[in-house]
Design an enzyme around this catalytic site. Structure first.
Site, PDB file in Angstrom:
ATOM      1  N   TYR A  37       0.844  -1.207   0.000  1.00 31.65           N
ATOM      2  CA  TYR A  37       0.000   0.000   0.000  1.00 31.65           C
ATOM      3  C   TYR A  37       0.881   1.260   0.000  1.00 31.65           C
ATOM      4  O   TYR A  37       0.486   2.324  -0.459  1.00 31.65           O
ATOM      5  CB  TYR A  37      -0.943  -0.027   1.201  1.00 31.65           C
ATOM      6  CG  TYR A  37      -2.184   0.829   1.050  1.00 31.65           C
ATOM      7  CD1 TYR A  37      -2.988   0.769  -0.086  1.00 31.65           C
ATOM      8  CD2 TYR A  37      -2.565   1.707   2.064  1.00 31.65           C
ATOM      9  CE1 TYR A  37      -4.135   1.554  -0.201  1.00 31.65           C
ATOM     10  CE2 TYR A  37      -3.706   2.482   1.956  1.00 31.65           C
ATOM     11  CZ  TYR A  37      -4.482   2.407   0.820  1.00 31.65           C
ATOM     12  OH  TYR A  37      -5.609   3.194   0.715  1.00 31.65           O
ATOM     13  N   LYS A  56      -2.930   8.283   3.145  1.00 30.81           N
ATOM     14  CA  LYS A  56      -4.120   8.077   3.993  1.00 30.81           C
ATOM     15  C   LYS A  56      -3.847   8.551   5.430  1.00 30.81           C
ATOM     16  O   LYS A  56      -4.748   9.083   6.089  1.00 30.81           O
ATOM     17  CB  LYS A  56      -4.536   6.606   3.989  1.00 30.81           C
ATOM     18  CG  LYS A  56      -5.208   6.151   2.684  1.00 30.81           C
ATOM     19  CD  LYS A  56      -6.482   6.913   2.394  1.00 30.81           C
ATOM     20  CE  LYS A  56      -7.300   6.305   1.273  1.00 30.81           C
ATOM     21  NZ  LYS A  56      -8.314   7.225   0.749  1.00 30.81           N
TER      22      LYS A  56
HETATM   23  P1  NAD Z   1     -13.059   4.162  -7.326  1.00 27.58           P
HETATM   24  O1  NAD Z   1     -11.978   3.905  -8.318  1.00 27.58           O
HETATM   25  O2  NAD Z   1     -14.428   3.736  -7.696  1.00 27.58           O
HETATM   26  O3  NAD Z   1     -13.085   5.719  -6.904  1.00 27.58           O
HETATM   27  C1  NAD Z   1     -11.929   6.534  -6.881  1.00 27.58           C
HETATM   28  C2  NAD Z   1     -12.367   7.863  -7.462  1.00 27.58           C
HETATM   29  O4  NAD Z   1     -11.325   8.846  -7.378  1.00 27.58           O
HETATM   30  C3  NAD Z   1     -12.752   7.776  -8.950  1.00 27.58           C
HETATM   31  O5  NAD Z   1     -14.111   8.159  -9.111  1.00 27.58           O
HETATM   32  C4  NAD Z   1     -11.834   8.777  -9.614  1.00 27.58           C
HETATM   33  O6  NAD Z   1     -12.449   9.449 -10.721  1.00 27.58           O
HETATM   34  C5  NAD Z   1     -11.554   9.724  -8.466  1.00 27.58           C
HETATM   35  N1  NAD Z   1     -10.403  10.577  -8.732  1.00 27.58           N
HETATM   36  C6  NAD Z   1      -9.118  10.205  -9.007  1.00 27.58           C
HETATM   37  N2  NAD Z   1      -8.385  11.303  -9.269  1.00 27.58           N
HETATM   38  C7  NAD Z   1      -9.209  12.394  -9.141  1.00 27.58           C
HETATM   39  C8  NAD Z   1      -9.043  13.784  -9.304  1.00 27.58           C
HETATM   40  N3  NAD Z   1      -7.846  14.318  -9.661  1.00 27.58           N
HETATM   41  N4  NAD Z   1     -10.096  14.611  -9.095  1.00 27.58           N
HETATM   42  C9  NAD Z   1     -11.317  14.101  -8.735  1.00 27.58           C
HETATM   43  N5  NAD Z   1     -11.544  12.771  -8.591  1.00 27.58           N
HETATM   44  C10 NAD Z   1     -10.496  11.930  -8.802  1.00 27.58           C
HETATM   45  O7  NAD Z   1     -12.581   3.422  -5.990  1.00 27.58           O
HETATM   46  P2  NAD Z   1     -13.178   3.435  -4.478  1.00 27.58           P
HETATM   47  O8  NAD Z   1     -12.589   2.228  -3.841  1.00 27.58           O
HETATM   48  O9  NAD Z   1     -14.638   3.616  -4.522  1.00 27.58           O
HETATM   49  O10 NAD Z   1     -12.460   4.695  -3.836  1.00 27.58           O
HETATM   50  C11 NAD Z   1     -13.138   5.712  -3.138  1.00 27.58           C
HETATM   51  C12 NAD Z   1     -12.403   6.066  -1.864  1.00 27.58           C
HETATM   52  O11 NAD Z   1     -12.501   4.975  -0.947  1.00 27.58           O
HETATM   53  C13 NAD Z   1     -10.912   6.354  -2.032  1.00 27.58           C
HETATM   54  O12 NAD Z   1     -10.535   7.404  -1.152  1.00 27.58           O
HETATM   55  C14 NAD Z   1     -10.286   5.059  -1.552  1.00 27.58           C
HETATM   56  O13 NAD Z   1      -8.952   5.212  -1.138  1.00 27.58           O
HETATM   57  C15 NAD Z   1     -11.225   4.744  -0.389  1.00 27.58           C
HETATM   58  N6  NAD Z   1     -11.138   3.368   0.128  1.00 27.58           N
HETATM   59  C16 NAD Z   1     -11.274   2.319  -0.705  1.00 27.58           C
HETATM   60  C17 NAD Z   1     -11.185   1.023  -0.180  1.00 27.58           C
HETATM   61  C18 NAD Z   1     -11.291  -0.187  -1.087  1.00 27.58           C
HETATM   62  O14 NAD Z   1     -10.907  -1.283  -0.663  1.00 27.58           O
HETATM   63  N7  NAD Z   1     -11.805  -0.036  -2.306  1.00 27.58           N
HETATM   64  C19 NAD Z   1     -10.976   0.822   1.191  1.00 27.58           C
HETATM   65  C20 NAD Z   1     -10.862   1.932   2.034  1.00 27.58           C
HETATM   66  C21 NAD Z   1     -10.941   3.211   1.482  1.00 27.58           C
END
Ligand code: NAD
Length: 255
Positions: free
Chosen positions: A154, A161
């Site tokens: 990670y 984060k």
């Molecule tokens: P996802 O890929 O569906 O969403 C990530 C989003 O970030 C996308 O919609 C993308 O367009 C956007 N993004 C990237 N660069 C950008 C920019 N410059 N301006 C605006 N938007 C931008 O994946 P997700 O898993 O739904 O991620 C959403 C959040 O959840 C993130 O912060 C991720 O770190 C967090 N998260 C995810 C998990 C997991 O296991 N998937 C676990 C904990 C936290």
């Protein structure tokens, strides 16, 4: 009577119908909220995905690294709603060099991109939306992956984060006097597009399946959506600077 009746929300981060933000938007609408989405990059794709929501919402463009788009955000949101009660930051990005085990070699230019998009943008988004909050304040919500420990692969996203978790606490301090709460949901591993870009993600999934006392499904976004909706509602009115774990209890177990 829905939990979010009358609430106006700006939700970032929808790129597929498997995005965490999509699950939050769907449940928020079901609970009575009016939702406006922001999309990044592939706008026609985001608009197509948005049409799958119960009430197809307005979609506006936002690249959180684009100062001009941030400056004009409040005016562009006002074309669709007369103010906001909540903002969801569901955004993360790190260049490939920042993930997957080359922690010692990732160059600063790439690390700075990861931090700008994944960490600093929580502040940028909150500040851009400030003119839209009324006297009653509201709720700013972000998503983290437990940054109190180091995870295999990670890497700099974990560092980003950790910064996000700290940024959220500082925002809680700065925005509290305006009655705006800022909280994070710390989610377990979910198979979204962002997760697919993390080499070795299966290691997390294996760990969760053996350690989370409540069990964990990496395809079920409902628990994260429910907790997010609760934090966006009026039901946690004195909670800010908080990180709520939605991880099946994984974080609380030693082994
Ligand atoms: P996802 O890929 O569906 O969403 C990530 C989003 O970030 C996308 O919609 C993308 O367009 C956007 N993004 C990237 N660069 C950008 C920019 N410059 N301006 C605006 N938007 C931008 O994946 P997700 O898993 O739904 O991620 C959403 C959040 O959840 C993130 O912060 C991720 O770190 C967090 N998260 C995810 C998990 C997991 O296991 N998937 C676990 C904990 C936290």
């Amino acid at each position: 009577m829905g939990l979010l009746d009358g609430k106006r929300l700006l939700i970032t981060g929808v790129i597929t119908d498997g995005s965490i933000a999509f699950a939050i938007a769907r449940l928020a609408q079901q609970e009575g909220a009016t939702v406006v989405l922001t999309g990044y990059g592939r706008m026609s794709l985001v608009e197509r995905v948005a049409r799958k929501l119960p009430q197809p919402p307005s979609v506006i463009e936002l690249d959180v690294a684009d100062a001009g788009q941030l400056d004009s955000l409040a005016d562009r949101v006002r074309e669709h709603v007369d103010g906001l009660d909540g903002v969801v930051h569901s955004i993360g990005f790190a260049p490939a060099s920042c993930l997957g085990g080359d922690f010692l070699d990732a160059p600063w230019e790439d690390v700075s991109t990861a931090v700008q998009i994944s960490t600093y943008s929580l502040k940028s988004l909150a500040v851009a939306c400030l003119p839209l909050f009324g006297e009653d304040g509201g709720s700013v919500l972000g998503l983290t992956f437990d940054a109190t420990v180091a995870w295999p692969g990670y890497d700099w996203m974990g560092v980003a984060k950790a910064g996000l978790e700290s940024t959220s606490r500082y925002l809680a301090r700065e925005l509290g006097p305006r009655r705006i709460r800022c909280n994070l949901v710390s989610a377990g591993p979910l198979r979204t597009m962002a997760a697919k870009s993390i080499p070795g993600f299966a290691t997390f999934e294996d760990a969760w399946s053996s350690r989370a006392p409540l069990g964990w499904s990496n395809t079920d976004l409902e628990p994260v959506a429910r907790t997010s909706v609760a934090l966006l509602s009026d039901w946690l009115p004195a909670t800010t600077g908080e990180i709520v774990h939605v991880d099946g209890g994984f974080h609380a177990m030693g082994v």
